[in-house]
Scaffold this motif. Structure first.
Motif, PDB file in Angstrom:
ATOM      1  N   GLY A  93      19.506  15.710  61.802  1.00  0.00           N
ATOM      2  CA  GLY A  93      20.619  14.766  61.696  1.00  0.00           C
ATOM      3  C   GLY A  93      20.265  13.319  62.160  1.00  0.00           C
ATOM      4  N   THR A  94      21.376  12.406  62.202  1.00  0.00           N
ATOM      5  CA  THR A  94      20.937  11.066  62.882  1.00  0.00           C
ATOM      6  C   THR A  94      21.696  10.675  64.004  1.00  0.00           C
ATOM      7  N   ALA A  95      22.465  11.567  64.476  1.00  0.00           N
ATOM      8  CA  ALA A  95      23.383  11.178  65.665  1.00  0.00           C
ATOM      9  C   ALA A  95      22.484  10.985  66.970  1.00  0.00           C
ATOM     10  N   VAL A  96      22.823  10.318  67.832  1.00  0.00           N
ATOM     11  CA  VAL A  96      22.154  10.368  68.990  1.00  0.00           C
ATOM     12  C   VAL A  96      22.253  11.556  69.721  1.00  0.00           C
ATOM     13  N   GLY A  97      21.164  12.100  70.434  1.00  0.00           N
ATOM     14  CA  GLY A  97      21.086  13.155  71.143  1.00  0.00           C
ATOM     15  C   GLY A  97      20.503  13.230  72.399  1.00  0.00           C
ATOM     16  N   GLY A 100      14.873  13.366  74.569  1.00  0.00           N
ATOM     17  CA  GLY A 100      14.098  12.029  74.833  1.00  0.00           C
ATOM     18  C   GLY A 100      12.800  12.062  75.255  1.00  0.00           C
ATOM     19  N   PRO A 101      12.343  10.974  76.043  1.00  0.00           N
ATOM     20  CA  PRO A 101      10.982  10.909  76.534  1.00  0.00           C
ATOM     21  C   PRO A 101      10.590  12.076  77.398  1.00  0.00           C
ATOM     22  N   ALA A 102      11.258  12.582  78.317  1.00  0.00           N
ATOM     23  CA  ALA A 102      10.839  13.765  78.940  1.00  0.00           C
ATOM     24  C   ALA A 102      10.561  14.870  78.058  1.00  0.00           C
ATOM     25  N   GLU A 103      11.246  15.101  77.010  1.00  0.00           N
ATOM     26  CA  GLU A 103      10.778  16.421  76.031  1.00  0.00           C
ATOM     27  C   GLU A 103       9.712  16.140  75.260  1.00  0.00           C
ATOM     28  N   GLN A 146       0.217   9.015  52.972  1.00  0.00           N
ATOM     29  CA  GLN A 146      -0.901   9.526  52.800  1.00  0.00           C
ATOM     30  C   GLN A 146      -1.241   9.074  51.351  1.00  0.00           C
ATOM     31  N   PRO A 147      -2.039   8.027  51.396  1.00  0.00           N
ATOM     32  CA  PRO A 147      -2.502   7.388  50.094  1.00  0.00           C
ATOM     33  C   PRO A 147      -3.655   8.485  49.524  1.00  0.00           C
ATOM     34  N   VAL A 148      -3.500   8.301  47.996  1.00  0.00           N
ATOM     35  CA  VAL A 148      -4.291   9.040  47.141  1.00  0.00           C
ATOM     36  C   VAL A 148      -4.346   7.880  45.921  1.00  0.00           C
ATOM     37  N   GLY A 149      -5.549   7.301  45.965  1.00  0.00           N
ATOM     38  CA  GLY A 149      -5.465   6.383  44.689  1.00  0.00           C
ATOM     39  C   GLY A 149      -4.390   5.107  44.840  1.00  0.00           C
ATOM     40  N   GLY A 150      -3.814   4.808  43.885  1.00  0.00           N
ATOM     41  CA  GLY A 150      -2.532   3.978  43.732  1.00  0.00           C
ATOM     42  C   GLY A 150      -1.321   4.618  44.266  1.00  0.00           C
ATOM     43  N   VAL A 151      -1.332   5.662  44.691  1.00  0.00           N
ATOM     44  CA  VAL A 151      -0.096   6.354  45.004  1.00  0.00           C
ATOM     45  C   VAL A 151      -0.148   6.577  46.557  1.00  0.00           C
ATOM     46  N   THR A 152       1.131   6.650  47.294  1.00  0.00           N
ATOM     47  CA  THR A 152       1.133   7.210  48.516  1.00  0.00           C
ATOM     48  C   THR A 152       2.553   7.768  48.997  1.00  0.00           C
ATOM     49  N   ALA A 153       2.433   8.750  49.708  1.00  0.00           N
ATOM     50  CA  ALA A 153       3.733   9.393  50.035  1.00  0.00           C
ATOM     51  C   ALA A 153       3.822   9.293  51.681  1.00  0.00           C
ATOM     52  N   ILE A 154       4.979   8.645  51.878  1.00  0.00           N
ATOM     53  CA  ILE A 154       5.540   8.377  53.280  1.00  0.00           C
ATOM     54  C   ILE A 154       6.108   9.666  53.783  1.00  0.00           C
ATOM     55  N   VAL A 155       5.571  10.170  54.794  1.00  0.00           N
ATOM     56  CA  VAL A 155       5.965  11.665  55.309  1.00  0.00           C
ATOM     57  C   VAL A 155       6.387  11.545  57.047  1.00  0.00           C
ATOM     58  N   GLY A 156       7.097  12.602  57.420  1.00  0.00           N
ATOM     59  CA  GLY A 156       7.229  12.973  58.660  1.00  0.00           C
ATOM     60  C   GLY A 156       7.840  11.741  59.535  1.00  0.00           C
ATOM     61  N   VAL A 157       8.770  10.898  59.080  1.00  0.00           N
ATOM     62  CA  VAL A 157       9.424   9.825  59.674  1.00  0.00           C
ATOM     63  C   VAL A 157      10.480  10.505  60.569  1.00  0.00           C
ATOM     64  N   ALA A 158      10.409  10.314  61.796  1.00  0.00           N
ATOM     65  CA  ALA A 158      11.208  11.036  62.910  1.00  0.00           C
ATOM     66  C   ALA A 158      11.457  10.119  63.955  1.00  0.00           C
ATOM     67  N   THR A 159      12.434  10.068  64.643  1.00  0.00           N
ATOM     68  CA  THR A 159      12.973   9.471  65.916  1.00  0.00           C
ATOM     69  C   THR A 159      13.415  10.541  67.068  1.00  0.00           C
ATOM     70  N   LEU A 160      13.152  10.110  68.246  1.00  0.00           N
ATOM     71  CA  LEU A 160      13.727  11.023  69.327  1.00  0.00           C
ATOM     72  C   LEU A 160      15.222  10.930  69.133  1.00  0.00           C
ATOM     73  N   PRO A 161      15.772  11.815  69.411  1.00  0.00           N
ATOM     74  CA  PRO A 161      17.321  11.914  69.229  1.00  0.00           C
ATOM     75  C   PRO A 161      17.935  10.755  70.297  1.00  0.00           C
ATOM     76  N   SER A 162      17.386  10.690  71.550  1.00  0.00           N
ATOM     77  CA  SER A 162      17.805   9.920  72.293  1.00  0.00           C
ATOM     78  C   SER A 162      17.911   8.519  71.898  1.00  0.00           C
ATOM     79  N   ALA A 163      16.774   8.252  70.992  1.00  0.00           N
ATOM     80  CA  ALA A 163      16.456   6.700  70.685  1.00  0.00           C
ATOM     81  C   ALA A 163      17.122   6.377  69.108  1.00  0.00           C
ATOM     82  N   ARG A 164      17.781   7.164  68.662  1.00  0.00           N
ATOM     83  CA  ARG A 164      18.574   7.181  67.139  1.00  0.00           C
ATOM     84  C   ARG A 164      19.585   6.098  67.115  1.00  0.00           C
ATOM     85  N   ARG A 165      19.997   5.609  65.971  1.00  0.00           N
ATOM     86  CA  ARG A 165      20.988   4.675  65.521  1.00  0.00           C
ATOM     87  C   ARG A 165      20.406   3.367  65.965  1.00  0.00           C
TER      88      ARG A 165
END
Length: 188
Positions: A93-97, A100-103, A146-165
């Motif tokens: 989800g995208t809600a603040v949780g 945070g940094p300790a975890e 992750q680039p391969v030739g002229g194509v790349t896939a953006i993957v694994g974008v995540a934010t600590l829940p306490s830093a969301r929004r």
């Protein structure tokens, strides 16, 4: 296309290395892999593919106190970035949780040296590029492409829940797009 035996070998190697047992591919590019994955006993989770074609792109400026940067092989932030991704996806989800940094710091301690060396080698070889958004307390968001030739896939974008929004995932994604374009990617 990978065979059943090749998929089994990759999964066995992932287990040996203590890294997550997973495969990702673009179904539109290799749809026949779905049948092989099912035959291997995997339960693929289809997710939509978003594509950024040609056109203008500008990475927005980060808010005061936030730095957005590419990671280098052996970067001290590699373990924290993996921890942020693990925690972020464990709390969907995208809600603040609360997490945070300790975890993040507790989870980063559990990152294996083998996994961090593997990731550093991928960065060194140009097959993975990681970006983080951080403040003076450490990594708050991260992701990779992750680039391969002229194509790349953006993957694994995540934010600590306490830093969301706060737009941190958007900043990470934008910097990943910028890096991909600088490396010659025609399709992101």
């Amino acid at each position: 296309m990978p065979t059943l035996d090749e998929i089994a070998a990759v999964r066995a190697r992932q287990r040996d290395l203590g890294v997550p047992e997973a495969l990702e591919w673009i179904a539109e590019v290799q749809p026949e892999l779905l049948a092989v994955a099912h035959a291997a006993g995997m339960k693929p989770k289809p997710v939509p593919l978003m594509v950024l074609g040609e056109g203008r792109w500008r990475t927005p400026d980060p808010p005061e106190g936030i730095t957005v940067r590419l990671l280098t092989p052996g970067d001290r932030a590699l373990a924290a970035t993996g921890a942020v991704q693990h925690i972020g996806f464990a709390h969907p989800g995208t809600a603040v949780g609360e997490a945070g940094p300790a975890e993040r710091d507790a989870s980063a301690v559990g990152q294996s040296a083998v996994e961090l060396d593997f990731l550093s080698e991928r960065i060194r070889n140009g097959v993975t590029q990681l970006v983080v958004a951080e403040d003076e307390g450490g990594v708050l968001a991260g992701g990779s492409h992750q680039p391969v030739g002229g194509v790349t896939a953006i993957v694994g974008v995540a934010t600590l829940p306490s830093a969301r929004r706060r737009g941190l995932a958007a900043l990470v994604t934008a910097r990943l797009v910028q890096d991909a374009r600088e490396r010659g990617a025609e399709l992101v």
